[in-house]
Design an enzyme around this catalytic site. Structure first.
Site, short mmCIF file in Angstrom:
data_model
loop_
_atom_site.label_atom_id
_atom_site.label_comp_id
_atom_site.label_asym_id
_atom_site.label_seq_id
_atom_site.Cartn_x
_atom_site.Cartn_y
_atom_site.Cartn_z
N ALA A 46 3.39 -2.57 2.56
CA ALA A 46 3.03 -3.41 1.34
C ALA A 46 4.45 -4.24 1.09
O ALA A 46 4.21 -5.34 0.45
CB ALA A 46 2.51 -2.53 0.32
N ASP A 47 5.47 -3.53 1.02
CA ASP A 47 6.78 -4.17 0.32
C ASP A 47 7.19 -5.45 1.25
O ASP A 47 7.60 -6.37 0.55
CB ASP A 47 7.64 -3.23 0.64
CG ASP A 47 7.57 -2.12 -0.40
OD1 ASP A 47 8.02 -2.15 -1.41
OD2 ASP A 47 6.93 -0.96 0.08
#
Length: 415
Positions: free
Chosen positions: A177-178
């Site tokens: 996600a990052d």
């Protein structure tokens, strides 16, 4: 044994964003990845870190090495600046006047509480792009909640589908996600900078961790509406015949027949052309509904042969298949080596003599960029960056005494 050849840093490497200045107030992986993408493309990315420790990634050591810091913060410079002091804020605003973009990933409202909200920043530089990464976005009922990548992976639909049907939802093996949010943020930053350089106004770019990940789920919202969302462990429905299969010599091979002609070539190659006459396997939709049965047919053929035999036979028929490689195997693969996918660069104090990391992607013919410098020491470039504002060495000593900037590091070996 093949191995990547060592590469030295090249401070003269030129990327397409060579004349772009980014002030990077972010920390951790999402901001680190966004800044790394911009820096890899040639931007002058200046990390603005708190003097008492800097980015938290500096402290995350594995086998004594801050691996995430070392990779995500290559090609950047670092200044240590106390933004809680009035002098520190004024120094930042002085840097903002000549910057193209500012990147931050504090919880929404933090920048405003520091007296550095978008209104203040845009007053100092009306063409500034302010890229704001946060867990849940700058608005909405969740905006003030703390958020990390694992939560974004949980709510985006990714984790619900990842793993196996008989096991709990599984997180990804990387900070997915990052990294996806960082990539989206970098893309939007470049677009907004181009807009400003064409005469447009500066603006804020609001990037959450969960929305970019939701977007890479592709047509899942529509598939859910249609009642055909794949179950956990089923994988994507972009290919009606796909799977991972074990060979007789205990290797794993990944296969995806994404086009009808490849499906036919595959079944001809394994001697099962008649299977496609079965109503369960004759059409795209029916194959999706009977993927386990179709994979059983393929699996029986694969498990009776070695990896080399399977790949040789299927590739000769144009079937798309590849080995499942470990990182160690990938680093020694001749194609990876020829493409210099991974490189070994000089390590800094406390690191191995050489440090392995992925190379700059993508590849550009005219402005290929490159690895210009290693991840910086905390405040390594205080003198160089503040000299651009007219500060002398004596001025820097006074700023250190007043707690505005941090002490210069002992080891400064790269420009």
């Amino acid at each position: 044994m093949n191995a990547p050849l060592p590469r030295t840093f090249d401070p003269t490497a030129v990327g397409p964003l060579q004349n772009c200045r980014v002030l990077d107030l972010s920390r951790l992986v999402s901001g680190g990845h966004c800044g790394m993408v911009l820096a890899d493309l040639g931007a002058d990315v200046v990390k603005v870190e708190r003097p008492d420790g800097g980015d938290e990634l500096r402290g995350g050591r594995i086998a004594g090495v801050a691996a995430f810091w070392t990779v995500y913060n290559r090609n950047k410079r670092s200044i240590s600046l106390n933004l809680k002091s009035e002098e520190g804020r004024q120094l930042l605003l002085s840097l903002v006047r000549d910057a193209d973009a500012l990147l931050e990933n504090f919880r929404p409202g933090t920048l405003e509480r520091l007296g550095l909200g978008p209104d203040v920043l845009l007053e100092a530089n009306p063409r500034l792009v302010i890229t704001r990464i946060s867990g849940w976005g700058q608005t909405g009922p969740y905006s003030q909640m703390p958020g990390f990548g694992t939560l974004a992976e949980a709510v985006s639909g990714f984790m619900y589908r990842n793993g196996f049907a008989d096991r709990p939802p599984a997180p990804p093996p990387t900070a997915l996600a990052d990294m996806v949010a960082g990539l989206y943020a970098a893309t939007a930053t470049v677009a907004a900078v181009l807009h400003a350089r064409e005469g447009g106004a500066g603006q804020t770019v609001d990037v959450s961790l969960f929305e970019p990940l939701a977007s890479i789920m592709g047509p899942d919202a529509l598939l859910d509406q249609l009642g055909h969302l794949p179950t956990r462990g089923e994988g994507t429905r972009a290919s009606s015949v796909k799977g991972v299969f074990q060979t007789a010599d205990d290797k794993w091979l990944a296969l995806s027949a994404g086009a009808e002609r490849i499906v036919k070539s595959l079944f001809a190659a394994i001697g099962e052309s008649e299977a496609l006459d079965d109503p369960r396997f004759s059409e795209y939709q029916s194959r999706l509904d009977h993927r386990s049965e179709i994979n059983a047919i393929i699996g029986r053929w694969v498990e009776a042969r070695t990896s080399a035999e399977v790949m040789g036979t299927l590739r000769a028929q144009g079937v798309t298949i590849a080995p499942v490689l470990s990182m160690g195997e990938a680093r020694e693969d001749p194609h990876f080596i020829a493409r210099e996918v991974y490189v070994d660069v000089p390590g800094r104090e406390g690191e191995p003599e050489t440090v392995a990391m992925h190379n700059v992607v993508p590849r550009m013919s005219g402005t290929p960029s490159g690895l210009r410098r290693p991840a910086p020491l905390l405040g390594e470039h205080n003198a160089a960056v503040l000299a651009e504002l007219g500060f002398s060495e004596e001025d820097l000593h006074e700023l250190v005494k007043r707690g505005v900037i941090g002490e210069a590091p002992a080891e400064v070996g790269h420009a």
